[in-house]
Design a protein around this motif. Sequence first.
Motif, short mmCIF file in Angstrom:
data_model
loop_
_atom_site.label_atom_id
_atom_site.label_comp_id
_atom_site.label_asym_id
_atom_site.label_seq_id
_atom_site.Cartn_x
_atom_site.Cartn_y
_atom_site.Cartn_z
N ILE A 26 30.36 44.42 33.99
CA ILE A 26 31.69 43.99 34.39
C ILE A 26 32.29 43.16 33.26
O ILE A 26 31.60 42.39 32.60
N GLN A 27 33.59 43.30 33.05
CA GLN A 27 34.27 42.56 32.00
C GLN A 27 34.49 41.10 32.38
O GLN A 27 34.37 40.20 31.55
N SER A 28 34.86 40.87 33.65
CA SER A 28 35.21 39.52 34.07
C SER A 28 35.01 39.36 35.57
O SER A 28 35.31 40.27 36.33
N VAL A 29 34.49 38.20 35.95
CA VAL A 29 34.36 37.84 37.36
C VAL A 29 34.94 36.43 37.50
O VAL A 29 34.56 35.53 36.76
N ILE A 30 35.85 36.29 38.45
CA ILE A 30 36.50 35.00 38.66
C ILE A 30 36.41 34.66 40.14
O ILE A 30 36.84 35.45 40.98
N LEU A 31 35.87 33.51 40.45
CA LEU A 31 35.85 33.01 41.82
C LEU A 31 36.97 31.98 41.92
O LEU A 31 37.00 31.02 41.14
N ILE A 32 37.90 32.22 42.85
CA ILE A 32 39.04 31.32 43.01
C ILE A 32 39.14 30.90 44.47
O ILE A 32 38.55 31.52 45.35
N ASP A 33 39.90 29.83 44.71
CA ASP A 33 40.24 29.51 46.09
C ASP A 33 41.53 30.23 46.43
O ASP A 33 42.16 30.85 45.56
N MET A 34 41.94 30.19 47.68
CA MET A 34 43.10 30.97 48.10
C MET A 34 44.42 30.42 47.58
O MET A 34 45.46 31.06 47.70
N ALA A 35 44.38 29.26 46.94
CA ALA A 35 45.57 28.71 46.29
C ALA A 35 45.66 29.18 44.83
O ALA A 35 46.64 28.90 44.15
N GLY A 36 44.64 29.88 44.36
CA GLY A 36 44.64 30.39 42.99
C GLY A 36 43.96 29.48 41.99
O GLY A 36 44.06 29.71 40.79
N ASN A 37 43.25 28.47 42.46
CA ASN A 37 42.51 27.58 41.55
C ASN A 37 41.20 28.23 41.15
O ASN A 37 40.47 28.74 41.99
N VAL A 38 40.90 28.21 39.86
CA VAL A 38 39.69 28.82 39.33
C VAL A 38 38.49 27.91 39.59
O VAL A 38 38.51 26.74 39.24
N ILE A 39 37.45 28.48 40.19
CA ILE A 39 36.22 27.74 40.46
C ILE A 39 35.15 28.13 39.45
O ILE A 39 34.51 27.29 38.85
N VAL A 40 34.97 29.43 39.26
CA VAL A 40 34.03 29.95 38.26
C VAL A 40 34.71 31.09 37.53
O VAL A 40 35.34 31.95 38.15
N ASN A 41 34.59 31.10 36.22
CA ASN A 41 35.18 32.15 35.39
C ASN A 41 34.13 32.63 34.40
O ASN A 41 33.64 31.86 33.57
N LEU A 42 33.77 33.90 34.51
CA LEU A 42 32.80 34.50 33.60
C LEU A 42 33.40 35.74 32.98
O LEU A 42 34.11 36.49 33.65
N ASP A 43 33.14 35.96 31.69
CA ASP A 43 33.58 37.21 31.07
C ASP A 43 32.55 37.65 30.06
O ASP A 43 31.64 36.91 29.72
N VAL A 47 36.85 40.67 26.05
CA VAL A 47 38.24 40.74 26.47
C VAL A 47 38.66 39.38 26.98
O VAL A 47 37.95 38.76 27.77
N ARG A 48 39.81 38.93 26.53
CA ARG A 48 40.33 37.64 27.00
C ARG A 48 41.54 37.89 27.88
O ARG A 48 42.48 38.55 27.48
N HIS A 49 41.48 37.38 29.10
CA HIS A 49 42.60 37.47 30.02
C HIS A 49 43.18 36.07 30.19
O HIS A 49 42.49 35.08 30.00
N ASP A 50 44.43 36.00 30.57
CA ASP A 50 45.02 34.72 30.97
C ASP A 50 44.52 34.45 32.38
O ASP A 50 45.12 34.85 33.36
#
Length: 134
Positions: A26-43, A47-50
Amino acid sequence: MSYILDQEQLDGLEEALTTDLMTLGIQSVILIDMAGNVIVNLDDGKVRHDVYSLAALAAGNFGAVSAMASIIGEEEFSLLFHKGKSENINFTKIMDDFLLVSIFGNDVSLGYLRLKIDEVIKKIKVLIDKSRSS
């Protein structure tokens, strides 16, 4: 519900996502809360995403789709998947407060990815539930 995650829990979340998902290619996995706050970001480092814009848009997208589900009488849609020419994105709701966003290429099987996501969700729930009992 409000959650306070300590460093041990965050490390556990990162380890579970790395072991169960990132090893699939997988290129990227992001765990966020429902407000869109990033909790865990792995890539994968290629590839760099905003990530912060993506997280905010993912939360908004999920909210909109949930509203559509409600309009047609569904509690929610269990699969949110967008297929692109070379990249795909999968959204998975975890409990009521978190969203797992997975970005992957066509070389990763969606079925296998969903199976692995189901496995990692069990681990995530155990780790997050620790913050409720603390």
